[in-house]
Design a protein around this motif. Sequence first.
Motif, mmCIF file in Angstrom:
data_model
loop_
_atom_site.group_PDB
_atom_site.id
_atom_site.type_symbol
_atom_site.label_atom_id
_atom_site.label_comp_id
_atom_site.label_asym_id
_atom_site.label_seq_id
_atom_site.Cartn_x
_atom_site.Cartn_y
_atom_site.Cartn_z
ATOM 1 N N SER A 1 0.845 -1.407 0.072
ATOM 2 C CA SER A 1 0.370 -0.202 -0.077
ATOM 3 C C SER A 1 0.901 1.188 0.111
ATOM 4 O O SER A 1 -0.019 2.124 -0.654
ATOM 5 C CB SER A 1 -1.179 0.007 0.837
ATOM 6 N N PRO A 2 2.420 1.298 0.583
ATOM 7 C CA PRO A 2 2.538 2.769 0.618
ATOM 8 C C PRO A 2 2.978 2.923 -0.752
ATOM 9 O O PRO A 2 2.637 4.428 -1.730
ATOM 10 C CB PRO A 2 4.784 2.078 1.225
ATOM 11 N N TYR A 3 2.686 2.407 -2.622
ATOM 12 C CA TYR A 3 3.045 2.538 -3.200
ATOM 13 C C TYR A 3 1.321 3.140 -3.781
ATOM 14 O O TYR A 3 1.406 3.421 -5.185
ATOM 15 C CB TYR A 3 3.553 1.260 -4.469
ATOM 16 N N LEU A 4 0.719 3.037 -3.938
ATOM 17 C CA LEU A 4 -0.648 4.254 -3.516
ATOM 18 C C LEU A 4 -0.696 5.032 -3.938
ATOM 19 O O LEU A 4 -0.353 6.341 -3.108
ATOM 20 C CB LEU A 4 -1.670 3.254 -2.989
ATOM 21 N N SER A 5 -1.364 5.473 -4.818
ATOM 22 C CA SER A 5 -1.058 7.101 -5.123
ATOM 23 C C SER A 5 -2.023 7.827 -4.770
ATOM 24 O O SER A 5 -2.443 9.187 -4.507
ATOM 25 C CB SER A 5 -1.177 6.776 -7.023
ATOM 26 N N ASP A 6 -2.946 7.704 -3.973
ATOM 27 C CA ASP A 6 -4.667 7.709 -2.655
ATOM 28 C C ASP A 6 -4.074 7.916 -1.561
ATOM 29 O O ASP A 6 -2.558 7.983 -1.134
ATOM 30 C CB ASP A 6 -5.915 7.475 -3.413
ATOM 31 N N GLU A 7 -5.089 8.332 -0.989
ATOM 32 C CA GLU A 7 -4.391 9.023 0.581
ATOM 33 C C GLU A 7 -5.328 7.130 2.001
ATOM 34 O O GLU A 7 -4.441 7.393 2.621
ATOM 35 C CB GLU A 7 -5.921 9.677 0.957
ATOM 36 N N GLN A 8 -5.178 5.736 1.087
ATOM 37 C CA GLN A 8 -5.748 4.936 0.941
ATOM 38 C C GLN A 8 -4.151 4.347 1.992
ATOM 39 O O GLN A 8 -3.247 3.735 0.868
ATOM 40 C CB GLN A 8 -5.807 3.793 0.230
ATOM 41 N N SER A 9 -3.166 4.744 2.301
ATOM 42 C CA SER A 9 -1.518 4.249 3.053
ATOM 43 C C SER A 9 -1.405 3.220 3.868
ATOM 44 O O SER A 9 -2.517 2.579 4.303
ATOM 45 C CB SER A 9 -1.637 5.498 4.178
ATOM 46 N N ARG A 10 -0.982 2.881 4.578
ATOM 47 C CA ARG A 10 -0.514 0.908 4.971
ATOM 48 C C ARG A 10 -1.055 1.874 6.624
ATOM 49 O O ARG A 10 -1.476 0.444 7.368
ATOM 50 C CB ARG A 10 0.726 1.329 5.117
ATOM 51 N N LYS A 11 -1.162 3.309 6.324
ATOM 52 C CA LYS A 11 -2.017 2.992 8.188
ATOM 53 C C LYS A 11 -2.875 2.334 8.137
ATOM 54 O O LYS A 11 -3.149 1.876 9.802
ATOM 55 C CB LYS A 11 -1.443 4.472 8.733
ATOM 56 N N ASP A 12 -3.915 2.388 7.665
ATOM 57 C CA ASP A 12 -5.560 2.304 7.478
ATOM 58 C C ASP A 12 -5.513 1.017 7.775
ATOM 59 O O ASP A 12 -6.315 0.751 8.728
ATOM 60 C CB ASP A 12 -5.729 2.480 6.057
ATOM 61 N N ILE A 13 -4.396 -0.666 7.635
ATOM 62 C CA ILE A 13 -4.379 -1.387 7.319
ATOM 63 C C ILE A 13 -4.547 -1.723 9.057
ATOM 64 O O ILE A 13 -5.657 -2.129 9.874
ATOM 65 C CB ILE A 13 -3.551 -2.674 6.972
ATOM 66 N N GLY A 14 -3.531 -1.734 9.540
ATOM 67 C CA GLY A 14 -3.521 -2.063 11.368
ATOM 68 C C GLY A 14 -4.096 -1.398 12.170
ATOM 69 O O GLY A 14 -4.758 -1.938 12.808
ATOM 70 N N GLN A 15 -4.584 -0.085 12.022
ATOM 71 C CA GLN A 15 -5.902 0.663 12.902
ATOM 72 C C GLN A 15 -7.282 0.577 12.530
ATOM 73 O O GLN A 15 -7.993 0.436 13.224
ATOM 74 C CB GLN A 15 -5.994 2.763 12.388
ATOM 75 N N ILE A 16 -7.713 -0.181 11.223
ATOM 76 C CA ILE A 16 -8.853 -0.181 10.642
ATOM 77 C C ILE A 16 -9.399 -1.894 11.735
ATOM 78 O O ILE A 16 -10.250 -2.013 12.326
ATOM 79 C CB ILE A 16 -9.107 -0.728 9.581
ATOM 80 N N LEU A 17 -8.116 -2.793 11.335
ATOM 81 C CA LEU A 17 -7.669 -4.310 11.796
ATOM 82 C C LEU A 17 -8.008 -4.100 13.144
ATOM 83 O O LEU A 17 -8.776 -4.972 14.166
ATOM 84 C CB LEU A 17 -7.074 -4.977 11.046
ATOM 85 N N THR A 18 -7.400 -3.416 14.012
ATOM 86 C CA THR A 18 -7.516 -3.009 15.449
ATOM 87 C C THR A 18 -8.876 -2.160 15.477
ATOM 88 O O THR A 18 -9.144 -3.588 16.773
ATOM 89 C CB THR A 18 -5.912 -2.416 15.545
ATOM 90 N N ASN A 19 -8.791 -1.635 15.444
ATOM 91 C CA ASN A 19 -10.685 -1.026 15.947
ATOM 92 C C ASN A 19 -11.631 -2.216 15.563
ATOM 93 O O ASN A 19 -12.665 -2.987 16.367
ATOM 94 C CB ASN A 19 -11.121 -0.052 14.790
ATOM 95 N N TRP A 20 -11.617 -3.209 14.301
ATOM 96 C CA TRP A 20 -12.383 -4.330 13.979
ATOM 97 C C TRP A 20 -12.293 -5.435 14.888
ATOM 98 O O TRP A 20 -13.542 -5.657 16.313
ATOM 99 C CB TRP A 20 -12.497 -4.884 12.463
ATOM 100 N N LEU A 21 -11.306 -5.472 15.818
ATOM 101 C CA LEU A 21 -11.434 -6.487 16.501
ATOM 102 C C LEU A 21 -12.084 -6.213 18.433
ATOM 103 O O LEU A 21 -12.357 -6.889 18.353
ATOM 104 C CB LEU A 21 -9.473 -6.817 17.345
ATOM 105 N N LEU A 22 -11.618 -4.686 18.454
ATOM 106 C CA LEU A 22 -11.728 -4.018 19.727
ATOM 107 C C LEU A 22 -13.263 -3.466 19.488
ATOM 108 O O LEU A 22 -13.784 -3.277 20.743
ATOM 109 C CB LEU A 22 -11.316 -3.111 20.143
ATOM 110 N N SER A 23 -14.505 -3.678 18.296
ATOM 111 C CA SER A 23 -15.306 -3.581 18.338
ATOM 112 C C SER A 23 -16.305 -3.786 19.054
ATOM 113 O O SER A 23 -15.894 -5.160 19.695
ATOM 114 C CB SER A 23 -15.590 -3.143 16.839
ATOM 115 N N VAL A 24 -17.442 -3.679 19.923
ATOM 116 C CA VAL A 24 -18.429 -4.297 20.195
ATOM 117 C C VAL A 24 -19.157 -5.664 19.060
ATOM 118 O O VAL A 24 -19.579 -5.567 18.134
ATOM 119 C CB VAL A 24 -20.188 -3.309 20.790
#
Length: 414
Positions: free
Chosen positions: A251-274
């Motif tokens: 994902s660092p090679y994407l030209s838009d705002e979908q950076s690598r930080k999205d994966i870890g943070q969203i996965l973490t939030n998904w795991l911790l969700s209700v």
Amino acid sequence: MELNSFRNLGNDRLIKDKSGNNPNKKDDFEVEKIDTIFTTEKEEFSRKDFEETFDEKDINDKKSEQGKKFHEGLTKNKSSLMKDLGLSDDEYDSLACIAMALASQETGMGLEKGYEAENTNGNVKKILRDKSIEAKDKINSSQPSASSGLTQIKIHDYMENPEIKETLKKYGIASENKVNNNLYSEPDKAAVATMVILADIAKNSYPKYENALEEAHQKIRTTLDPNLTDEQCLKKGENALKMLEEVYNYSPYLSDEQSRKDIGQILTNWLLSVDDSVPDEKFCNSKIYKEYGVLYCESVNLKILNSVIGTYGYELKQEDLNYIRYALSTDKYKLNPVECLAYTWHYGEDAAFDTSVKDRMLAEKTSVMFTETGKSCNERYTGTVEELTDLYGQQAGTDIDEINDLIDNYINNN
């Protein structure tokens, strides 16, 4: 030595020979050789990535006074503590590197804004903190004591353990009550206390972590398709994680705002969700929504995650989450010793291994796996402590892999 030069040193996985000995063992591993410390004046909420957060300072720099005293506490008490804690020379130095890392992360080696005020008698910040703890203690006697010293130990709580109390008192560590002790005024004493508690965590908490992980693994299995074998369930979870890692790496090679930080943070939030939450009326009336909005809503996080991985033609379903949990709760993905010690230090033993909130353990590993350079050093506490441990270890003559091997040896022989 510059920070980047530390990072560029070799960090390859160490390989043991058939006798179990490490052919690459560093014979000159000595915590005494540390001459640069990592400090920060930034409070946790304002910390950014590593380079923006930490400054390198010579240990003899005027601003390094507390860090130097802490380091001296580790070195001058080494022989005695090794004997009291049952540590070999290298095992001691390994825990000492973690102790230095914790002091950098917790209080910036004493330079973090507010640290001095919160520990100075007569200062409004200390008065308010003390009164708050004392008031809560009257309502609930199990109220934790104040976090104290460079590594923020709740020292009075540990005084309830007779064995630990005896060792602490031997080294002149005193705690009058839940708000007053000598760890702030004597950083060398804080260093000793940190070593005593780290050794205790290594001996007792890592086995608890492994047991909690196994218990979580078995409970998660009951939520999966009974028609699938254990191996098939594990494969589904591993395939999902592998896919996410692939996207993360590219994902660092994407030209838009979908950076690598999205994966870890969203996965973490998904795991911790209700669990099973959707943004319906019930969820929107909940306490967690009022405090965090949809940050911990499962269906919302799944939608966000799919918007990122969809760029690569991938898609996850809600049922995939438990298969991911199943894989994350195996030995393959467990926290290594340094990560586990940092995680336990941060949350406290009871909260860290409470299987009713097993997702915290699993999310901590994803935070380490998907370590984004742009993520706050507070948000990725365990990863930051691990990085700092490696940097201190490299100065001392070793690296993070050998430190993990040495602590693992201590855990398995005590």
